[in-house]
Design an enzyme around this catalytic site. Structure first.
Site, PDB file in Angstrom:
ATOM      1  N   CYS A 100     -21.717 111.565 -43.111  1.00 29.10           N
ATOM      2  CA  CYS A 100     -21.744 112.559 -42.134  1.00 29.10           C
ATOM      3  C   CYS A 100     -22.709 113.613 -42.564  1.00 29.10           C
ATOM      4  O   CYS A 100     -23.007 113.658 -43.972  1.00 29.10           O
ATOM      5  CB  CYS A 100     -20.258 113.281 -41.900  1.00 29.10           C
ATOM      6  SG  CYS A 100     -19.194 112.035 -41.569  1.00 29.10           S
ATOM      7  N   ARG A 121     -28.976 109.997 -42.191  1.00 28.85           N
ATOM      8  CA  ARG A 121     -27.867 109.430 -42.854  1.00 28.85           C
ATOM      9  C   ARG A 121     -27.011 108.714 -41.763  1.00 28.85           C
ATOM     10  O   ARG A 121     -25.912 107.847 -42.040  1.00 28.85           O
ATOM     11  CB  ARG A 121     -26.952 110.641 -43.380  1.00 28.85           C
ATOM     12  CG  ARG A 121     -27.596 111.647 -44.194  1.00 28.85           C
ATOM     13  CD  ARG A 121     -27.025 112.830 -44.340  1.00 28.85           C
ATOM     14  NE  ARG A 121     -25.691 112.957 -45.164  1.00 28.85           N
ATOM     15  CZ  ARG A 121     -25.715 113.356 -46.340  1.00 28.85           C
ATOM     16  NH1 ARG A 121     -26.718 113.781 -46.731  1.00 28.85           N
ATOM     17  NH2 ARG A 121     -24.549 113.347 -47.088  1.00 28.85           N
ATOM     18  N   TRP A 170     -20.263 110.202 -38.651  1.00 31.62           N
ATOM     19  CA  TRP A 170     -20.286 108.758 -38.694  1.00 31.62           C
ATOM     20  C   TRP A 170     -18.973 108.170 -38.800  1.00 31.62           C
ATOM     21  O   TRP A 170     -18.175 108.372 -39.674  1.00 31.62           O
ATOM     22  CB  TRP A 170     -20.997 108.361 -40.173  1.00 31.62           C
ATOM     23  CG  TRP A 170     -21.377 106.738 -40.069  1.00 31.62           C
ATOM     24  CD1 TRP A 170     -20.298 105.745 -40.671  1.00 31.62           C
ATOM     25  CD2 TRP A 170     -22.594 106.185 -39.598  1.00 31.62           C
ATOM     26  NE1 TRP A 170     -20.920 104.583 -40.445  1.00 31.62           N
ATOM     27  CE2 TRP A 170     -22.254 104.819 -40.034  1.00 31.62           C
ATOM     28  CE3 TRP A 170     -23.742 106.858 -39.342  1.00 31.62           C
ATOM     29  CZ2 TRP A 170     -23.173 103.877 -39.633  1.00 31.62           C
ATOM     30  CZ3 TRP A 170     -24.527 105.501 -39.052  1.00 31.62           C
ATOM     31  CH2 TRP A 170     -24.364 104.316 -39.065  1.00 31.62           C
ATOM     32  N   ASN A 200     -16.719 115.927 -44.552  1.00 30.49           N
ATOM     33  CA  ASN A 200     -17.331 114.506 -44.892  1.00 30.49           C
ATOM     34  C   ASN A 200     -16.493 113.984 -45.778  1.00 30.49           C
ATOM     35  O   ASN A 200     -15.990 114.565 -46.983  1.00 30.49           O
ATOM     36  CB  ASN A 200     -18.929 114.673 -45.213  1.00 30.49           C
ATOM     37  CG  ASN A 200     -19.568 113.465 -45.613  1.00 30.49           C
ATOM     38  OD1 ASN A 200     -19.094 112.327 -45.031  1.00 30.49           O
ATOM     39  ND2 ASN A 200     -20.473 113.575 -46.430  1.00 30.49           N
ATOM     40  N   GLY A 201     -16.003 112.753 -45.634  1.00 24.88           N
ATOM     41  CA  GLY A 201     -15.232 112.052 -46.637  1.00 24.88           C
ATOM     42  C   GLY A 201     -14.098 111.334 -46.068  1.00 24.88           C
ATOM     43  O   GLY A 201     -13.851 111.484 -44.782  1.00 24.88           O
ATOM     44  N   GLU A 254     -33.383  85.392 -49.685  1.00 26.38           N
ATOM     45  CA  GLU A 254     -33.597  86.627 -49.581  1.00 26.38           C
ATOM     46  C   GLU A 254     -34.339  87.275 -50.752  1.00 26.38           C
ATOM     47  O   GLU A 254     -35.303  88.358 -50.583  1.00 26.38           O
ATOM     48  CB  GLU A 254     -32.230  87.317 -49.177  1.00 26.38           C
ATOM     49  CG  GLU A 254     -32.177  88.796 -49.244  1.00 26.38           C
ATOM     50  CD  GLU A 254     -32.971  89.468 -48.130  1.00 26.38           C
ATOM     51  OE1 GLU A 254     -33.434  88.673 -47.336  1.00 26.38           O
ATOM     52  OE2 GLU A 254     -33.149  90.529 -48.468  1.00 26.38           O
ATOM     53  N   LYS A 302     -37.625  89.392 -50.514  1.00 19.42           N
ATOM     54  CA  LYS A 302     -38.036  90.850 -50.992  1.00 19.42           C
ATOM     55  C   LYS A 302     -39.259  90.873 -51.834  1.00 19.42           C
ATOM     56  O   LYS A 302     -40.121  91.693 -51.884  1.00 19.42           O
ATOM     57  CB  LYS A 302     -36.615  91.228 -52.071  1.00 19.42           C
ATOM     58  CG  LYS A 302     -35.480  91.576 -51.283  1.00 19.42           C
ATOM     59  CD  LYS A 302     -35.500  92.983 -50.528  1.00 19.42           C
ATOM     60  CE  LYS A 302     -36.099  92.692 -49.101  1.00 19.42           C
ATOM     61  NZ  LYS A 302     -35.222  91.813 -48.032  1.00 19.42           N
ATOM     62  N   GLU A 331     -42.468  90.440 -49.723  1.00 17.10           N
ATOM     63  CA  GLU A 331     -42.730  91.708 -48.939  1.00 17.10           C
ATOM     64  C   GLU A 331     -43.096  92.959 -49.564  1.00 17.10           C
ATOM     65  O   GLU A 331     -44.045  93.583 -49.108  1.00 17.10           O
ATOM     66  CB  GLU A 331     -41.245  92.204 -48.269  1.00 17.10           C
ATOM     67  CG  GLU A 331     -40.696  91.524 -47.278  1.00 17.10           C
ATOM     68  CD  GLU A 331     -39.641  92.233 -46.759  1.00 17.10           C
ATOM     69  OE1 GLU A 331     -38.496  92.260 -47.140  1.00 17.10           O
ATOM     70  OE2 GLU A 331     -39.722  92.847 -45.526  1.00 17.10           O
ATOM     71  N   HIS A 365     -37.026  66.808 -54.992  1.00 17.81           N
ATOM     72  CA  HIS A 365     -37.616  65.871 -53.919  1.00 17.81           C
ATOM     73  C   HIS A 365     -39.009  66.571 -53.387  1.00 17.81           C
ATOM     74  O   HIS A 365     -39.359  66.535 -52.534  1.00 17.81           O
ATOM     75  CB  HIS A 365     -36.439  66.002 -52.647  1.00 17.81           C
ATOM     76  CG  HIS A 365     -35.289  65.467 -53.023  1.00 17.81           C
ATOM     77  ND1 HIS A 365     -35.095  64.173 -53.083  1.00 17.81           N
ATOM     78  CD2 HIS A 365     -34.212  66.229 -53.232  1.00 17.81           C
ATOM     79  CE1 HIS A 365     -33.848  64.024 -53.378  1.00 17.81           C
ATOM     80  NE2 HIS A 365     -33.220  65.282 -53.294  1.00 17.81           N
ATOM     81  N   LYS A 408     -40.465  98.380 -39.645  1.00 17.53           N
ATOM     82  CA  LYS A 408     -39.552  98.463 -40.170  1.00 17.53           C
ATOM     83  C   LYS A 408     -38.619  97.715 -39.007  1.00 17.53           C
ATOM     84  O   LYS A 408     -37.699  97.161 -39.162  1.00 17.53           O
ATOM     85  CB  LYS A 408     -38.909  99.783 -40.262  1.00 17.53           C
ATOM     86  CG  LYS A 408     -37.553  99.819 -40.721  1.00 17.53           C
ATOM     87  CD  LYS A 408     -37.054  99.163 -41.871  1.00 17.53           C
ATOM     88  CE  LYS A 408     -35.584  99.114 -42.282  1.00 17.53           C
ATOM     89  NZ  LYS A 408     -35.339  98.237 -43.204  1.00 17.53           N
TER      90      LYS A 408
HETATM   91  C1  AGP Z   1     -36.586  92.437 -44.250  1.00 15.83           C
HETATM   92  O1  AGP Z   1     -36.526  93.001 -45.478  1.00 15.83           O
HETATM   93  C2  AGP Z   1     -37.567  92.621 -43.339  1.00 15.83           C
HETATM   94  N1  AGP Z   1     -37.985  93.823 -43.104  1.00 15.83           N
HETATM   95  C3  AGP Z   1     -37.526  92.056 -42.088  1.00 15.83           C
HETATM   96  O2  AGP Z   1     -37.577  90.578 -42.566  1.00 15.83           O
HETATM   97  C4  AGP Z   1     -36.344  92.136 -41.129  1.00 15.83           C
HETATM   98  O3  AGP Z   1     -35.149  91.792 -41.608  1.00 15.83           O
HETATM   99  C5  AGP Z   1     -36.725  91.525 -39.802  1.00 15.83           C
HETATM  100  O4  AGP Z   1     -37.578  91.889 -38.986  1.00 15.83           O
HETATM  101  C6  AGP Z   1     -35.365  91.527 -38.799  1.00 15.83           C
HETATM  102  O5  AGP Z   1     -35.145  92.914 -38.434  1.00 15.83           O
HETATM  103  P1  AGP Z   1     -33.555  93.517 -37.815  1.00 15.83           P
HETATM  104  O6  AGP Z   1     -32.644  93.121 -38.839  1.00 15.83           O
HETATM  105  O7  AGP Z   1     -33.633  94.851 -37.511  1.00 15.83           O
HETATM  106  O8  AGP Z   1     -33.480  92.888 -36.711  1.00 15.83           O
END
Ligand code: AGP
Length: 602
Positions: A2, A27, A75, A99-100, A478, A482, A485, A501, A597
């Protein structure tokens, strides 16, 4: 989390509050409200959804003259996001924001109910204002009443209270949730963090746990358990973005460190001592369901892959996982006994949204797991579970992945309960591991410093393999994503058992292998896979609770009794490794090249 803003002074208050709350939008929240006292009378406005809705409600209002005011973005933790549950909460002549979590709110609420107090909301917060007024009526002195109230509260809180019993005063208390007091001449401000008061105030005091008191124009009295205390103001920074990073170098770094705290919010009200509950789900969603299909992209696809092991192992329900952009064009066979789950941090990813619409056209029931309420995917789904990670600003997803995985683990256990596939002993063991997870996510200085030092050796090479087995295979995917990216170095996630393989042909001293070697999941098998690579001179970074003598680099994790706890601890290591390599390469960690994003196009 919050957001809190407060102000005492002669300036126009609506804008101070709304602009301040706007600075805290990152937030995350699902409702908002403000309350003011001017000319000794209370006014308040509340709305659900975005702050814009509150702006519409207050468009014909402007405050006049001296007064006190408080504002809050909520939230939801206790009670759904409704106007009644939105803060500020009203007593007979006072308002409170908080908040909390008030851990002993139920016992206080029961006393008040027995005394004839009527509650309008389902929140723990409303207890504060009614208890204050009960004390106030009794002794007639507002600050003593507030003092008695604070002394009774247990749990985490940052709270502001205003009352017609003291129309020129803001009462405040802080324990476990952040709050500051800021100063501009005689004007006094309150906020959950710096950004709402930057540009308005020049000095600041960051409240410590257990501190409380009252503020009037030009006067702040501070107390703790030992009585009244003095405090020293410090100069307030003028850089808002820096402030939102709360002292971290990048939003991604901050969000890695936040994982431990937000995981507690993800579980709050859902992971109980001996059961999992989802208030947001109606059991009709699972009626007739014999299988699950999950669709997602990128990091969300990786949390989906992880959950497939859990749904089949715990809930004994078949679970298929598809990349949304592939699913859309493969002419999939869909049956109505399949629950279609989409996972998305943003809730706006075009491929995932279109896949969801395909499933709905085929008549499947749909559930989304998302971090943004009221997003397109949430609105399109029959039901939604919010991950409550708070807004994630780093393009490379971290806390969203962690909370998605936790929600999916909880959902697997929830379905196991409903389908009676989980014994009570197994349920307790799983819940015990869940409740331990926030500790496994804590980033220690020692770990971060070691990864900073070690990262200097991984700035080149002809590529990285992240390898793991079972749930550690999607974690390897994953970890590789990371690194790709934010460092722009090539990395692949691979099933450890598959290296022989073909990919092992790449093994030489310039091939960096990040080996996820949990003790609770096929340790001997992963160990022999890594030995095969080491025998061919691959450079090995082993992550394991068990020392591995063939490792060129070694990160020791904690022994745990549960693979998911090992999963989350190793996840943090791979996130920090990517971060530190990216920093050394001088990349823009928060906004890597070519990435967005939220991918709202095909
Ligand atoms: C994750 O680090 C990336 N930014 C990207 O793969 C992301 O996970 C993907 O575009 C899916 O986005 P979403 O979770 O908002 O659907």
């Amino acid at each position: 989390m919050c957001g809190i803003v407060g102000y005492i002074g002669p300036k126009e208050k609506k804008e101070i509050l709304l602009e301040g709350l706007q600075e805290l939008e990152y937030r995350g929240y699902d409702s908002a409200g403000i309350a003011l006292i001017e000319n000794d009378t209370l006014k308040y406005f509340k709305s659900i959804g975005k702050l814009e809705n509150l702006r519409v409600k207050t468009k014909n209002y402007t405050s006049e003259g001296f007064g006190v005011c408080i504002g809050h973005t909520r939230w939801a933790t206790h009670g759904k996001p409704t106007e009644l549950n939105a803060h500020p909460h009203l007593g007979a002549y006072s308002f409170v924001i908080h908040n909390g979590i008030i851990e002993n709110y139920q016992e206080i609420k029961d006393e008040l109910l027995a005394g004839g107090v009527n509650f309008l909301s389902q929140t723990d917060t409303e207890t504060i204002v009614h208890y204050f007024e009960k004390n106030c009526k009794r002794n007639g002195h507002a600050f003593e009443a507030f003092q008695q109230t604070v002394e009774r509260l247990q749990g985490a809180y940052a709270t502001l209270l205003i009352s017609e019993a003291a129309p020129d005063t803001i009462f405040f208390a802080k324990n476990g949730s952040p709050m500051l007091i800021a100063f501009d001449g005689d004007d006094v401000y309150f906020a959950s963090s710096d950004s709402p008061v930057i540009g308005r105030a020049t000095e600041v005091y960051y409240l410590e746990d257990g501190e409380y008191g009252y503020a009037k124009a030009g006067e702040v009295k501070l107390f703790d358990e030992n009585g009244e205390k003095s405090f020293t103001r410090q100069a307030l920074t003028a850089d808002k973005v820096l402030a939102q990073k709360d002292g971290y170098r990048f939003f991604m770094e901050k969000e890695i460190y936040e994982q431990s705290r937000v995981m507690g919010e993800t579980m709050m009200g859902r992971v109980l001592d001996e059961s999992i509950v989802f208030d947001e789900l109606d059991n009709s969603l699972f009626e007739g369901i014999k299988a699950i299909k999950i669709c997602a992209c990128g990091t969300s696809y990786h949390s989906a892959l992880t959950s497939a092991y859990l749904f089949e192992r715990i809930a004994k329900v078949r679970c298929d996982v598809e990349i949304a952009s592939e699913f859309r064009y493969k002419e999939p066979l869909l049956t109505k006994d399949t629950l279609f789950i989409t996972i998305s941090q943003s809730g706006e990813t075009a491929d995932t949204l279109e896949a969801l619409k395909m499933a709905k056209r085929a008549g499947l029931k749909s559930l989304s797991i998302c971090n943004v309420d009221n997003s397109s995917i949430v609105r399109e789904s029959d039901a939604a579970i919010l991950t409550r990670a708070g807004i994630e600003k780093g393009v490379a997803s971290t806390k969203a992945f962690a909370t998605q995985t936790m929600v999916l683990w909880m959902l697997a256990l929830y379905m196991g309960q409903e389908r009676a596939t989980v014994s009570s002993a197994r349920l307790k063991a799983e819940i015990g591991a869940m409740l331990h997870t926030p500790k496994a996510l804590i980033v220690t200085d020692e770990l971060h410093a070691k990864l900073h030092r070690l990262s200097k050796r991984y700035l080149h090479g002809h590529g990285f393999f992240f390898i793991g087995r079972d749930i550690f295979f999607p974690l390897a995917l994953e970890g590789a994503l990371k690194l790709k990216e934010i460092s722009y170095l090539h990395a692949e996630g691979y099933p450890a058992g598959e290296m022989k393989h073909g990919p092992i042909a790449l093994a030489d001293s310039e091939l960096f292998t990040i080996a996820l070697m949990p003790k609770t999941m096929h340790y001997d098998k992963i160990k022999s896979n890594v030995e095969e690579l080491s025998a061919r001179d691959a450079t090995i970074l082993a992550i394991s609770p068990e020392p591995f003598k063939l490792a060129d680099d070694f990160i020791q994790t904690q022994y745990s009794s549960h693979p998911m706890v090992e999963f989350f601890e190793m996840m943090v290591v791979t996130q920090l490794l990517a971060l530190e390599i990216s920093v050394r390469l001088g990349n823009d960690v928060d906004m890597p090249r070519n990435l967005a994003k939220s991918v709202t196009v095909e």
